[in-house]
Design a protein around this motif. Structure first.
Motif, PDB file in Angstrom:
ATOM      1  N   VAL A 140       0.818  -1.216   0.000  1.00  0.00           N
ATOM      2  CA  VAL A 140       0.000   0.000   0.000  1.00  0.00           C
ATOM      3  C   VAL A 140       0.849   1.262   0.000  1.00  0.00           C
ATOM      4  O   VAL A 140       0.322   2.360  -0.187  1.00  0.00           O
ATOM      5  CB  VAL A 140      -0.945   0.013   1.221  1.00  0.00           C
ATOM      6  N   VAL A 141       2.162   1.131   0.215  1.00  0.00           N
ATOM      7  CA  VAL A 141       3.040   2.298   0.259  1.00  0.00           C
ATOM      8  C   VAL A 141       3.610   2.521  -1.130  1.00  0.00           C
ATOM      9  O   VAL A 141       4.319   1.668  -1.668  1.00  0.00           O
ATOM     10  CB  VAL A 141       4.179   2.102   1.280  1.00  0.00           C
ATOM     11  N   GLU A 142       3.294   3.646  -1.722  1.00  0.00           N
ATOM     12  CA  GLU A 142       3.772   3.964  -3.060  1.00  0.00           C
ATOM     13  C   GLU A 142       4.079   5.452  -3.146  1.00  0.00           C
ATOM     14  O   GLU A 142       3.805   6.212  -2.222  1.00  0.00           O
ATOM     15  CB  GLU A 142       2.732   3.572  -4.118  1.00  0.00           C
ATOM     16  N   LEU A 143       4.674   5.854  -4.265  1.00  0.00           N
ATOM     17  CA  LEU A 143       5.046   7.259  -4.451  1.00  0.00           C
ATOM     18  C   LEU A 143       3.797   8.099  -4.648  1.00  0.00           C
ATOM     19  O   LEU A 143       3.038   7.905  -5.599  1.00  0.00           O
ATOM     20  CB  LEU A 143       5.971   7.391  -5.667  1.00  0.00           C
ATOM     21  N   ASN A 144       3.554   9.025  -3.736  1.00  0.00           N
ATOM     22  CA  ASN A 144       2.409   9.927  -3.815  1.00  0.00           C
ATOM     23  C   ASN A 144       2.810  11.240  -3.143  1.00  0.00           C
ATOM     24  O   ASN A 144       3.909  11.369  -2.599  1.00  0.00           O
ATOM     25  CB  ASN A 144       1.169   9.296  -3.154  1.00  0.00           C
ATOM     26  N   PRO A 145       1.938  12.247  -3.169  1.00  0.00           N
ATOM     27  CA  PRO A 145       2.311  13.535  -2.562  1.00  0.00           C
ATOM     28  C   PRO A 145       2.667  13.466  -1.087  1.00  0.00           C
ATOM     29  O   PRO A 145       3.392  14.316  -0.584  1.00  0.00           O
ATOM     30  CB  PRO A 145       1.059  14.394  -2.789  1.00  0.00           C
ATOM     31  N   TRP A 146       2.169  12.444  -0.367  1.00  0.00           N
ATOM     32  CA  TRP A 146       2.480  12.345   1.055  1.00  0.00           C
ATOM     33  C   TRP A 146       3.869  11.763   1.281  1.00  0.00           C
ATOM     34  O   TRP A 146       4.584  12.187   2.189  1.00  0.00           O
ATOM     35  CB  TRP A 146       1.438  11.479   1.767  1.00  0.00           C
ATOM     36  N   THR A 147       4.248  10.756   0.496  1.00  0.00           N
ATOM     37  CA  THR A 147       5.542  10.106   0.713  1.00  0.00           C
ATOM     38  C   THR A 147       6.683  10.815   0.007  1.00  0.00           C
ATOM     39  O   THR A 147       7.851  10.546   0.299  1.00  0.00           O
ATOM     40  CB  THR A 147       5.485   8.652   0.234  1.00  0.00           C
ATOM     41  N   ALA A 148       6.386  11.718  -0.926  1.00  0.00           N
ATOM     42  CA  ALA A 148       7.450  12.366  -1.700  1.00  0.00           C
ATOM     43  C   ALA A 148       8.330  13.267  -0.842  1.00  0.00           C
ATOM     44  O   ALA A 148       9.461  13.560  -1.228  1.00  0.00           O
ATOM     45  CB  ALA A 148       6.848  13.182  -2.847  1.00  0.00           C
ATOM     46  N   TYR A 149       7.850  13.697   0.316  1.00  0.00           N
ATOM     47  CA  TYR A 149       8.628  14.591   1.174  1.00  0.00           C
ATOM     48  C   TYR A 149       9.076  13.925   2.470  1.00  0.00           C
ATOM     49  O   TYR A 149       9.675  14.576   3.314  1.00  0.00           O
ATOM     50  CB  TYR A 149       7.822  15.849   1.502  1.00  0.00           C
ATOM     51  N   ALA A 150       8.801  12.638   2.642  1.00  0.00           N
ATOM     52  CA  ALA A 150       9.239  11.944   3.852  1.00  0.00           C
ATOM     53  C   ALA A 150      10.694  11.532   3.701  1.00  0.00           C
ATOM     54  O   ALA A 150      11.049  10.863   2.728  1.00  0.00           O
ATOM     55  CB  ALA A 150       8.362  10.718   4.099  1.00  0.00           C
ATOM     56  N   PRO A 151      11.571  11.931   4.620  1.00  0.00           N
ATOM     57  CA  PRO A 151      12.993  11.599   4.462  1.00  0.00           C
ATOM     58  C   PRO A 151      13.219  10.100   4.405  1.00  0.00           C
ATOM     59  O   PRO A 151      12.570   9.330   5.107  1.00  0.00           O
ATOM     60  CB  PRO A 151      13.640  12.225   5.713  1.00  0.00           C
ATOM     61  N   VAL A 152      14.139   9.676   3.553  1.00  0.00           N
ATOM     62  CA  VAL A 152      14.526   8.278   3.326  1.00  0.00           C
ATOM     63  C   VAL A 152      13.399   7.512   2.647  1.00  0.00           C
ATOM     64  O   VAL A 152      13.611   6.834   1.621  1.00  0.00           O
ATOM     65  CB  VAL A 152      14.950   7.567   4.631  1.00  0.00           C
ATOM     66  N   LEU A 153      12.177   7.603   3.198  1.00  0.00           N
ATOM     67  CA  LEU A 153      11.053   6.897   2.594  1.00  0.00           C
ATOM     68  C   LEU A 153      10.808   7.367   1.166  1.00  0.00           C
ATOM     69  O   LEU A 153      10.454   6.558   0.295  1.00  0.00           O
ATOM     70  CB  LEU A 153       9.792   7.103   3.447  1.00  0.00           C
TER      71      LEU A 153
END
Length: 721
Positions: free
Chosen positions: A377-390
């Motif tokens: 369920v974890v994929e590249l989206n606007p929420w994860t694009a700015y999370a460090p390392v992730l």
């Protein structure tokens, strides 16, 4: 061997280790607290994602004509939204309507009819069959991969006639098994089609007096449009990012400890500090050494991974070498972050053992962030694009899947670069404290440079850190208000995420507002130059850069619609798009950010502030035009010493663009469509040059003297990082 001596030494080492509170935290608190919280969080994330997917309706594109009775049955099935001809190219639609496109011959052509299955029985194992390339398959793959629809239902042209005369027609379901929403859409649709088929068969049998189960109405052929490379990418993208990032972590973990705490333990750190070298030279050499080791570790793992994959996969499932090359490039900012962060933390330790204890609290969360990528369920989206390392981990995952949008890729790289810069600034500040290098302790506020500056101006590090913090706040804050209207989003973003944080930082850290933000009245000559630049810069920049580097037509159209705020009245549009950004953005970029960068010289202050201004707009297509405008804004700030000149330039520039988009006068038709004539571009360039000359003739104030008059640069503001 004397066991009594061994026992005495064992007891001594255990007692000394357990006396250390950090050891107890690492042994007890972190495992007891962190892992349950992580497990609970992941289970809730997976459960909420599955529940949300189950609650969503599946959007099914129907490319063809369905019998009315069959359409009603599908629509009544629940959670199925039929979209006639959605995403179908014109040639495919024409071919299906005319009957020129027929179902490709498949295994069902020569095989016996498939047995009827109940809904609870599931699909079971289907024979491996690859549909030959054809226009319908290609168009369906594009529609599903671009997420226009979740699946495509193709009732072939003969279906309606065959059903009406009691024959057997055919339908095809095109879906992407890698996408969870698409796989669920296929399951829902096939279940509804099977139920409808059973009803049709029952009606036929009843009408003809046939025994139940005598025939079937049509064959259902679900076809997975996911290429073999995507299936391989799904497997590799779930495991490889975590492994590569963990190995990069280890590559910098031990060297960082050895080059700091290890040197203290060996007594060589004091010798180095007595040598005629500067602290920045020490940190630079040590950082580069740690970073090179980490980078070589990442490179070795990427090369080994590529060789292993190419050896184990069959020839039909080859992963392009450029994916591995880009994966290594993406690991560069991650290794920068790890090396700088670990080096800065390890220098606080007194010996090698203490260094391990100091780094473990940072190592574990970073490891968990990399491990989260394995969840589907974890994929590249606007929420994860700015999370460090992730963000880098999910970006690598997206590369293996072949779906990395340019804008999100750009955001992930920029945010990673920001975090790496912050880690470098932190390491530089730590190594500048000689007492820390010798094993002493200082308050965290002093080390981080968070002490009040008592009327001073910011340092370079403070300004860059402020920009990074405001940018992250703006990004995540804008996601929280994405359901609001465009006008509300723009107003809240500018005031709440740009203006208020800027004022809070200036007042909270005791900076001199007048010197930091440039709150001085500009000269009439400076205002005239800013006015000329504001009236012409947009046309001059657009007529050159956009001619050579045009953005996609869809992006330009969406940006134009966004600027008009969904049809708001002209005064509202002018206020929110021209005036508000001019005030809020200029106080941040040509105020707080410029004031700190000014210590590195006017050219660096103008150029770096312009670059950050371009990056803050979050689009690779707007980077060059916005950067160019930022140079003009910075030059106006430098020559006039006032942020108000930049505000005027910014407001006039935006206001002119808004007015032309809003009223669309006939003479600007070509301009608005991106076909700006060279004559207009040349005229705008001449006006811009006149504005620059006026600004150049403006007598710039001595800002160092002005800063001293407004409160000085004492209190920690005089030492640049």
């Amino acid at each position: 061997m004397r066991l009594a001596i061994v026992w005495t030494i064992l007891r001594k080492e255990l007692v000394e280790s357990l006396r250390d509170r950090r050891t107890l935290v690492r042994l007890l608190v972190i495992p007891v607290v962190l892992y349950p919280l992580f497990a609970l969080g992941m289970s809730k994330l997976i459960g909420s994602e599955a529940a949300a997917r189950e609650a969503r309706s599946s959007r099914i594109a129907v490319w063809g004509e369905l019998a009315e009775d069959l359409r009603r049955r599908l629509e009544s099935a629940g959670k199925i939204e039929l979209a006639p001809w959605d995403g179908a190219p014109a040639d495919v639609r024409e071919g299906l309507l005319s009957g020129a496109l027929a179902p490709p011959p498949g295994p069902e052509a020569a095989a016996e009819p498939e047995p009827e299955r109940s809904e609870d029985e599931g699909e079971g194992e289907r024979p491996r069959w690859v549909e030959p390339e054809n226009p319908v398959l290609a168009a369906a793959r594009a529609a599903v991969s671009e997420r226009k629809v979740d699946a495509v239902l193709v009732p072939w042209p003969t279906l309606r006639d065959e059903l009406s005369r009691g024959g057997k027609g055919a339908v095809a379901i095109y879906f992407d098994s890698v996408r969870a929403d698409s796989a669920m859409a296929e399951a829902r649709l096939e279940g509804a089609l099977r139920r409808a088929r059973r009803a049709i068969v029952a009606d036929r049998e009843a009408a003809r007096g046939l025994p139940e189960g005598f025939s079937i109405a049509y064959d259902i052929a679900p076809r997975d449009v996911a290429a073999d490379s995507r299936k391989v990418g799904q497997i590799l993208g779930s495991m490889m990012p975590m492994m590569l990032i963990l190995m990069s972590l280890l590559g910098s973990f031990l060297p960082a400890i050895d080059l700091t705490a290890g040197e203290k333990e060996r007594g060589t750190m004091q010798t180095l500090l007595c040598a005629p070298v500067r602290s920045i030279e020490i940190i630079s050499g040590k950082f580069l050494a740690v970073w090179v080791i980490s980078l070589l570790t990442a490179l070795g793992n990427v090369v080994s991974l590529s060789l292993t994959v190419s050896r184990m996969l069959p020839d039909v499932m080859v992963v392009d070498p450029w994916i591995f090359a880009l994966t290594f490039v993406l690991l560069v900012p991650v290794t920068l972050l790890f090396s700088a962060l670990f080096l800065a933390l390890a220098v606080f330790a007194k010996d090698f053992k203490d260094g391990q204890n100091a780094l473990m609290p940072a190592y574990l969360p970073l490891s968990l962030l990399a491990g989260v990528t394995a969840l589907p369920v974890v994929e590249l989206n606007p929420w994860t694009a700015y999370a460090p390392v992730l963000n880098i981990a999910v970006l690598i995952k997206a590369l293996f899947l072949g779906e990395a949008p340019v804008d999100l890729l750009f955001a992930a790289l920029i945010s990673s670069a920001l975090y790496a810069c912050l880690a470098l600034l932190f390491a530089a500040r730590v190594f500048a404290r000689e007492s820390v290098l010798l094993g002493g302790h200082e308050p965290a506020r002093a080390v981080l440079g968070l002490a009040r500056r008592a009327g001073g101006t910011p340092t370079v590090g403070f300004s860059l850190a402020a920009f990074a913090g405001v940018q992250v706040l703006f990004f995540y804050g804008s996601l929280l208000i994405e359901r609001a209207s465009v006008a509300v989003q723009l107003a809240v973003s500018q005031v709440g995420f740009f203006l208020l944080p800027t004022i809070a930082l200036v007042t909270g850290f005791g900076l001199a507002p007048r010197a930091t933000l440039g709150l001085r009245p500009p000269s009439v000559r400076g205002l005239a130059g800013a006015l000329l630049l504001g009236a012409s810069a947009w046309i001059a920049i657009g007529g050159t850069l956009l001619r050579w580097f045009p953005p996609p037509e869809r992006f330009a159209r969406e940006l134009g619609d966004l600027v008009l705020l969904g049809g708001q009245p002209y005064p509202v549009v002018l206020l929110l798009v021209a005036v508000t950004p001019a005030v809020c953005e200029e106080l941040l970029f040509r105020g707080l950010v410029y004031a700190g960068l000014r210590r590195a010289g006017p050219a660096a202050a103008i150029g770096v502030a312009a670059l950050l201004f371009g990056l803050a707009h979050g689009s690779v297509y707007r980077l060059l035009p916005t950067f160019s405008l930022g140079l003009a804004l910075g030059y106006a700030r430098h020559r006039t010493g006032s942020v108000f000149a930049g505000m005027l330039l910014h407001a006039v520039n935006n206001g002119l663009a808004v007015s032309l988009l809003y009223f669309k006068p006939s003479w600007t038709q070509g301009v608005m469509e991106g076909e700006m004539p060279w004559s207009l571009t040349a005229g705008a360039a001449v006006v811009s040059l006149a504005g620059l000359l006026l600004l150049r003739g403006t007598r710039a104030p001595d800002e160092s003297v002005a800063a001293a008059r407004d409160g000085g640069s004492a209190g920690g503001g005089a030492t640049a990082v």
